[in-house]
Design an enzyme around this catalytic site. Structure first.
Site, PDB file in Angstrom:
ATOM      1  N   GLY A  41      -3.021 -64.579 -22.851  1.00 59.14           N
ATOM      2  CA  GLY A  41      -3.238 -63.130 -22.765  1.00 59.14           C
ATOM      3  C   GLY A  41      -2.354 -62.428 -23.773  1.00 59.14           C
ATOM      4  O   GLY A  41      -1.368 -61.772 -23.429  1.00 59.14           O
ATOM      5  N   PHE A  44      -0.453 -59.416 -29.075  1.00 62.63           N
ATOM      6  CA  PHE A  44      -0.872 -59.171 -30.457  1.00 62.63           C
ATOM      7  C   PHE A  44      -2.371 -58.901 -30.516  1.00 62.63           C
ATOM      8  O   PHE A  44      -2.825 -57.949 -31.167  1.00 62.63           O
ATOM      9  CB  PHE A  44      -0.514 -60.385 -31.324  1.00 62.63           C
ATOM     10  CG  PHE A  44      -0.919 -60.243 -32.767  1.00 62.63           C
ATOM     11  CD1 PHE A  44      -0.074 -59.652 -33.681  1.00 62.63           C
ATOM     12  CD2 PHE A  44      -2.163 -60.694 -33.201  1.00 62.63           C
ATOM     13  CE1 PHE A  44      -0.454 -59.500 -35.012  1.00 62.63           C
ATOM     14  CE2 PHE A  44      -2.551 -60.548 -34.527  1.00 62.63           C
ATOM     15  CZ  PHE A  44      -1.695 -59.953 -35.431  1.00 62.63           C
ATOM     16  N   ASP A  54       1.548 -54.388 -32.696  1.00 65.52           N
ATOM     17  CA  ASP A  54       2.027 -55.137 -31.526  1.00 65.52           C
ATOM     18  C   ASP A  54       3.511 -54.832 -31.337  1.00 65.52           C
ATOM     19  O   ASP A  54       4.369 -55.650 -31.646  1.00 65.52           O
ATOM     20  CB  ASP A  54       1.784 -56.638 -31.789  1.00 65.52           C
ATOM     21  CG  ASP A  54       2.321 -57.536 -30.702  1.00 65.52           C
ATOM     22  OD1 ASP A  54       2.448 -57.075 -29.548  1.00 65.52           O
ATOM     23  OD2 ASP A  54       2.622 -58.704 -31.007  1.00 65.52           O
TER      24      ASP A  54
HETATM   25  C1  SPV Z   1       1.028 -62.908 -29.231  1.00 61.47           C
HETATM   26  O1  SPV Z   1      -0.029 -63.511 -29.476  1.00 61.47           O
HETATM   27  O2  SPV Z   1       1.060 -61.758 -28.828  1.00 61.47           O
HETATM   28  C2  SPV Z   1       2.307 -63.601 -29.425  1.00 61.47           C
HETATM   29  C3  SPV Z   1       2.396 -64.655 -30.427  1.00 61.47           C
HETATM   30  O3  SPV Z   1       3.264 -63.219 -28.792  1.00 61.47           O
HETATM   31  S1  SPV Z   1       2.914 -63.918 -31.903  1.00 61.47           S
HETATM   32  O4  SPV Z   1       1.995 -62.844 -32.221  1.00 61.47           O
HETATM   33  O5  SPV Z   1       2.881 -64.977 -32.903  1.00 61.47           O
HETATM   34  O6  SPV Z   1       4.247 -63.429 -31.713  1.00 61.47           O
HETATM   35 MG    MG Z   2       3.013 -61.308 -28.061  1.00 58.05          MG
END
Ligand code: SPV
Ligand code: MG
Length: 290
Positions: A41, A44, A54
């Site tokens: 879930g 990002f 994000d």
């Molecule tokens: C996400 O997918 O929200 C993550 C992984 O936390 S990352 O984007 O690589 O931090």
């Molecule tokens: Mg994340």
């Protein structure tokens, strides 16, 4: 077996558990259909689907409601990305039961300051909270869970923050001591070397979790052979696939001035109706519409 038990047992039996990111229930259903063990879930992905960074721009409620919607349409476990826990240990203790009630089977909480910045952005703001403070957040999450098979996964961003392996190991061991069921070790290096070196140095008893976005050459077979990794998360491949597919189809329609050619290349409307579980509604109609 409950979804929580499925995840808990998958980790105990030593086989690598795979989780695919989803930003909505449709993507989650497609991930289940493809054979992934669980759903990630992703914060990002959800942020991207709203076209915002994000960085805790979206509220916890927006993420929570999406997790509830996803869990309601799949039969595989959902691992919810709750970022930093939306505040301090007090916030964590209020938020975790909500995710458990939304039928997530695990939460991942990271040791950055709130509000966070995304991990893979070049020159992102990557500040970590004190180890003791984060131990308190992990302990709060463990303390409030109702089902002992609901997993609390602690994520250290020490490598992402450029603080090096010794700090990452120190933090991961401290989080295990605070009760974490697994440790997510994240790296943005373009090769797996940094993560492989961490794994080699890891002496903790709990399994590790990897998100190999930045170092995609590491395969599941490679990861399984390392022995200490329980879960691999594909962090953003649903939204990137969707962006690629939409860009290409939209461009083709503009170029050709219509949908005649592109239509033959797309999933049929019937396929979408099937994904909406139309069959279930037909059953309800037949039984109750009088
Ligand atoms: C996400 O997918 O929200 C993550 C992984 O936390 S990352 O984007 O690589 O931090
Ligand atoms: Mg994340």
């Amino acid at each position: 077996m409950t979804k929580n038990q499925t995840l808990r047992r998958a980790l105990a039996d030593g086989k690598l558990f795979t989780a695919m990111a989803a930003h909505n229930p449709l993507a989650a259903k497609l991930a289940e259909e493809a054979g992934f063990g669980g759903i990630w879930g992703s914060g990002f992905e959800l942020s991207a689907s709203y076209a915002v960074p994000d960085a805790n721009i979206l509220s916890s409620g927006t993420h929570l409601e999406m997790m509830r919607a996803i869990a309601s349409v799949v039969s595989i476990p959902l691992i919810a990305d709750i970022d930093t826990g939306f505040g301090n240990a007090v916030n964590v203790s209020y938020v975790v039961p909500q995710y458990e009630a939304a039928e997530a089977s695990a939460i991942v909480i990271e040791d950055k300051t709130f509000p966070k910045d995304t991990s893979l952005r070049a020159d992102g703001r990557q500040e970590l909270v004190r180890i003791e403070e984060f131990q308190g957040k992990v302990a709060a999450a463990v303390d409030v869970r109702r089902d002992e098979d609901f997993m609390v996964i602690a994520r250290t961003e020490a490598l992402i923050a450029g603080q090096g392996q010794a700090e990452a190991i120190k933090r991961a061991l401290a989080y295990e001591e605070a009760g974490a069921d697994a440790i997510l070790i994240h790296s943005k290096q373009k090769t797996p070397d940094e993560v492989l070196s961490f794994i080699k140095a890891w002496t903790g008893a709990v399994p590790l979790v990897l998100v190999p976005t930045a170092y995609p050459e590491l395969t599941e077979a490679d990861i399984e052979a390392l022995g200490k990794v329980g879960i691999v998360i594909y962090g953003n491949h649903a939204v990137r696939a969707a962006v690629g597919a939409m860009r290409s189809v939209f461009a083709q329609i503009r170029k050709e001035g219509g949908i005649r050619e592109v239509d033959k290349t797309l999933p049929s409307v019937k396929e979408i109706i099937d994904l909406q579980d139309d069959e279930y509604m037909r059953g309800v109609e037949a039984k109750f519409l009088r």
